[in-house]
Design a protein around this motif. Structure first.
Motif, PDB file in Angstrom:
ATOM      1  N   GLY A  86       0.839  -1.193   0.000  1.00 53.82           N
ATOM      2  CA  GLY A  86       0.000   0.000   0.000  1.00 53.82           C
ATOM      3  C   GLY A  86       0.870   1.236   0.000  1.00 53.82           C
ATOM      4  N   GLU A  87       0.261   2.385  -0.188  1.00 55.47           N
ATOM      5  CA  GLU A  87       0.982   3.647  -0.214  1.00 55.47           C
ATOM      6  C   GLU A  87       1.477   4.031   1.175  1.00 55.47           C
ATOM      7  OE1 GLU A  87      -1.050   6.441  -3.454  1.00 55.47           O
ATOM      8  OE2 GLU A  87      -2.490   5.634  -2.041  1.00 55.47           O
ATOM      9  N   SER A  88       2.364   5.015   1.233  1.00 56.61           N
ATOM     10  CA  SER A  88       2.767   5.581   2.511  1.00 56.61           C
ATOM     11  C   SER A  88       1.527   6.143   3.211  1.00 56.61           C
ATOM     12  CB  SER A  88       3.789   6.699   2.306  1.00 56.61           C
ATOM     13  OG  SER A  88       4.954   6.206   1.699  1.00 56.61           O
ATOM     14  N   GLY A  89       1.413   5.869   4.493  1.00 52.12           N
ATOM     15  CA  GLY A  89       0.243   6.335   5.233  1.00 52.12           C
ATOM     16  C   GLY A  89      -0.923   5.383   5.200  1.00 52.12           C
ATOM     17  N   SER A  90      -0.743   4.211   4.564  1.00 52.83           N
ATOM     18  CA  SER A  90      -1.847   3.251   4.469  1.00 52.83           C
ATOM     19  C   SER A  90      -2.020   2.456   5.755  1.00 52.83           C
ATOM     20  CB  SER A  90      -1.621   2.291   3.297  1.00 52.83           C
ATOM     21  OG  SER A  90      -0.445   1.530   3.488  1.00 52.83           O
ATOM     22  N   GLU A 101       0.611 -14.963   0.195  1.00 53.92           N
ATOM     23  CA  GLU A 101      -0.618 -14.171   0.220  1.00 53.92           C
ATOM     24  C   GLU A 101      -0.242 -12.701   0.281  1.00 53.92           C
ATOM     25  OE1 GLU A 101      -1.265 -18.131   1.278  1.00 53.92           O
ATOM     26  OE2 GLU A 101      -0.354 -16.727   2.718  1.00 53.92           O
ATOM     27  N   VAL A 102      -1.145 -11.865  -0.218  1.00 54.70           N
ATOM     28  CA  VAL A 102      -0.918 -10.413  -0.219  1.00 54.70           C
ATOM     29  C   VAL A 102      -2.142  -9.719   0.376  1.00 54.70           C
ATOM     30  CG1 VAL A 102      -0.669  -8.357  -1.671  1.00 54.70           C
ATOM     31  CG2 VAL A 102       0.702 -10.376  -2.156  1.00 54.70           C
ATOM     32  N   MET A 103      -1.888  -8.751   1.250  1.00 57.30           N
ATOM     33  CA  MET A 103      -2.927  -7.920   1.832  1.00 57.30           C
ATOM     34  C   MET A 103      -2.680  -6.478   1.403  1.00 57.30           C
ATOM     35  SD  MET A 103      -4.056  -7.680   5.840  1.00 57.30           S
ATOM     36  CE  MET A 103      -2.748  -6.626   6.448  1.00 57.30           C
ATOM     37  N   VAL A 104      -3.672  -5.862   0.776  1.00 59.29           N
ATOM     38  CA  VAL A 104      -3.542  -4.494   0.273  1.00 59.29           C
ATOM     39  C   VAL A 104      -4.249  -3.558   1.243  1.00 59.29           C
ATOM     40  CG1 VAL A 104      -3.929  -2.940  -1.670  1.00 59.29           C
ATOM     41  CG2 VAL A 104      -3.544  -5.380  -2.087  1.00 59.29           C
ATOM     42  N   MET A 105      -3.496  -2.526   1.701  1.00 56.34           N
ATOM     43  CA  MET A 105      -4.067  -1.573   2.646  1.00 56.34           C
ATOM     44  C   MET A 105      -4.164  -0.186   2.030  1.00 56.34           C
ATOM     45  SD  MET A 105      -2.488  -2.555   6.392  1.00 56.34           S
ATOM     46  CE  MET A 105      -3.653  -1.399   7.163  1.00 56.34           C
ATOM     47  N   GLN A 106      -5.246   0.515   2.382  1.00 57.37           N
ATOM     48  CA  GLN A 106      -5.447   1.895   1.963  1.00 57.37           C
ATOM     49  C   GLN A 106      -6.100   2.654   3.106  1.00 57.37           C
ATOM     50  OE1 GLN A 106      -8.459   2.663  -1.011  1.00 57.37           O
ATOM     51  NE2 GLN A 106      -7.386   4.464  -1.812  1.00 57.37           N
ATOM     52  N   ARG A 107      -5.454   3.729   3.535  1.00 61.19           N
ATOM     53  CA  ARG A 107      -5.982   4.587   4.602  1.00 61.19           C
ATOM     54  C   ARG A 107      -6.386   3.796   5.836  1.00 61.19           C
ATOM     55  NH1 ARG A 107      -9.813   8.000   0.434  1.00 61.19           N
ATOM     56  NH2 ARG A 107      -8.116   8.929  -0.777  1.00 61.19           N
TER      57      ARG A 107
END
Length: 555
Positions: free
Chosen positions: A327-331, A503-509
């Protein structure tokens, strides 16, 4: 791209640089290249190849008590930088040439506002009045697409995000429209979306001002996206040079081919069979809220504010498996890791290690057993290794604190150094006596000294060049298989995630927007945010293993 008939902005001829002292050693061994107006030349190669030293010579920023140019010329618009006086090169910096450094927090003064630091650029090189300098600074911030330039002007560096700080550095570098811009790894620590924005910004401003750009990077994906020509460096020499597509598709040198083969593919690896191991780490409904505001501020009537950095995050991790968090920085990626390590106290939820909930444990005595089972490898080993301690002392510090015999701990430390590919005699040396890749191996050995069941790797290879990165990743995989470790791998590099994660976990905010097998999440993403991350990955249109542009991709 400029034609060969155009006079070069920067012309380097037979440049040699050596260390000072009774037995000098050569750092640069007679390198030559030109950069023309509007052209981007990329210098690539492993750490220690001489890329950054080349840029320091061009800017006349060599540490004079350690290094010196022994031969050759470095001409900026025909003027030799090496023979110019310090006063002259100081006048040229900013006005005719400028540099964007890798880490803006080390280049920006933390106790001065951004506006004051930007004002210094105009004060040193122009005769503008204060009001004119402020207006020029605001305009420069607008040109690099910074939001709310007035607020940026009055802010301190720590109040800006990493991408915003890098945009400020670009605004400072290009404020006086220099003929030459040197960018030394300016996107290494940035997530893929911010990286894409910065690269597009540099290209946009370059086209507007016809600037010559010397771009130093170890990221071959970035090379594909921004370079016109490439110089491949090794041990102080340029071993290969040419147009970017020619070098990437038809490399002549084995060294260049090895570099390209080290670039991880964005195509996820074939899924590994489930290990069938027990779940060693389980996170349930994790929450973390940061509150800002002091007691004095409340007494003065100032409102406190809070930020939910992690929102209802849940996942499990079995022995022998690797879960990637992207995820992006800050996610919220690193906040999850810090809560797991209990470097931050969770606001809510459970953190179960081998079934024991450690989320609410208090005190060193209660936390010590849990922390032993979960160990962390940080992004920068320079900051995590004490520069005043010998490697042996750093490795045995944790076991000694838990009551292990010193002689036994030192014996294990020597054995682990061999495991990570370093001689046991390295225990007597200090961190500064090792390369970046070697220091990261030492950081892995230190984590293994605690005999953990879970390794948390937070951007553990993002600062390494591609060949060293490949070696460290292979080492982690080997150790994981041998010891049946669970690995939580936090990264902004989707290429790395595609090749090492099960496995991959995608985070946002702060929230999880998508999670599943790596082949599904990265190969067939369902969420719009995941698709945006993948589309922003540098060099995604190039197949490095095959040496060709992917069918259907545009230049």
């Amino acid at each position: 791209m400029a034609t060969a008939a155009t006079q070069p902005v920067l012309s380097v001829r037979d440049l040699k640089v050596a260390t000072r002292g009774r037995q000098p050693s050569d750092i640069l061994k007679g390198i030559s290249f030109d950069i023309h107006p509007g052209e981007t030349l990329c210098l690539v190669g492993e750490s220690g190849s001489g890329k950054s030293v080349t840029s320091l010579v061009a800017m006349d920023l060599l540490p004079r008590d350690e290094l010196r140019a022994t031969a050759g010329t470095v001409r900026l618009n025909g003027e030799d930088i090496i023979t110019a006086t310090p006063a002259r090169t100081k006048a040229l910096r900013g006005a005719e040439m400028a540099m964007i450094f890798q880490e803006p927090m080390t280049a920006l003064n933390p106790v001065l506002t951004i506006g004051l630091q930007m004002d210094e650029v105009y004060w040193a090189h122009t005769k503008m009045r204060p009001k004119e300098r402020r207006e020029a600074a605001i305009a420069a911030f607008e040109a690099v697409h910074l939001p709310d330039p007035q607020r940026i002007y009055d802010s301190y560096p720590h109040q800006l995000s990493g991408g915003q700080r890098q945009r400020v550095m670009i605004a400072m570098a290009l404020a006086l429209k220099p003929k030459l811009l040197i960018a030394d790894e300016p996107t290494t620590a940035l997530d893929v979306t911010t990286q894409k924005q910065i690269l597009s910004l540099i290209r946009e401003l370059q086209e507007e001002q016809n600037t010559a750009v010397l771009f130093i990077t170890h990221d071959m994906g970035v090379v594909v996206d921004i370079a016109d020509r490439v110089c491949v460096m090794r041990r102080g020499e340029i071993v290969e040079t040419g147009p970017v597509e020619q070098v990437l598709s038809q490399p002549r040198e084995d060294y260049t081919r090895d570099l390209l083969q080290s670039v991880p593919s964005l195509t996820p690896r074939a899924p590994r069979a489930s290990s069938g191991g027990e779940t060693v780490l389980e996170i349930n409904n994790l929450e973390k809220t940061f509150s800002f505001g002091s007691l004095l501020g409340k007494l003065m009537g100032r409102e406190s504010r809070s930020v939910r950095a992690v929102k209802d995050v849940s996942f499990g991790l079995a022995r022998g498996r690797t879960l990637g968090i992207v995820g992006e920085s800050g996610s919220g990626k690193s906040t999850v890791a810090r809560c797991l390590m209990r470097l931050e106290h969770p606001t809510g939820g459970e953190i179960r290690v081998n079934g024991q909930d450690i989320a609410n444990l208090q005190g060193q005595q209660a936390l010590a057993p849990a922390r032993r089972r979960v160990q962390m490898v940080f992004q920068d080993p320079n900051r995590s290794l004490n520069p005043r301690l010998r490697i042996g002392e750093s490795l045995i510090e944790g076991p000694l604190n838990l009551g292990e015999n010193r002689e036994t701990a030192l014996k294990r430390a020597g054995e682990l150094m061999e495991v990570v590919g370093l001689p046991s005699t390295s225990l007597e040396r200090f961190p500064h006596q090792f390369s970046g890749g070697q220091r990261q191996r030492i950081a892995i050995a230190r984590a293994l000294m605690m005999e953990p069941e879970v390794i948390v790797a937070d951007e553990a290879v993002s600062a390494l060049d591609v060949s060293v990165q490949a070696q460290v990743l292979a080492l982690l995989a080997e150790i994981q298989e041998r010891r049946n470790l669970a690995v939580l791998f936090i990264t902004h590099d989707l290429r790395v995630a595609a090749q090492i994660c099960d496995e991959v976990m995608v985070m946002q905010r702060g929230s999880v927007v998508e999670m599943g097998p790596a082949a599904e999440v990265l190969g067939q993403p369902r969420h719009e945010y995941t698709r945006a991350l993948i589309s922003a990955a540098p060099g995604r249109d190039w197949d490095f293993a095959a040496g060709r542009r992917i069918a259907g991709a545009t230049t």
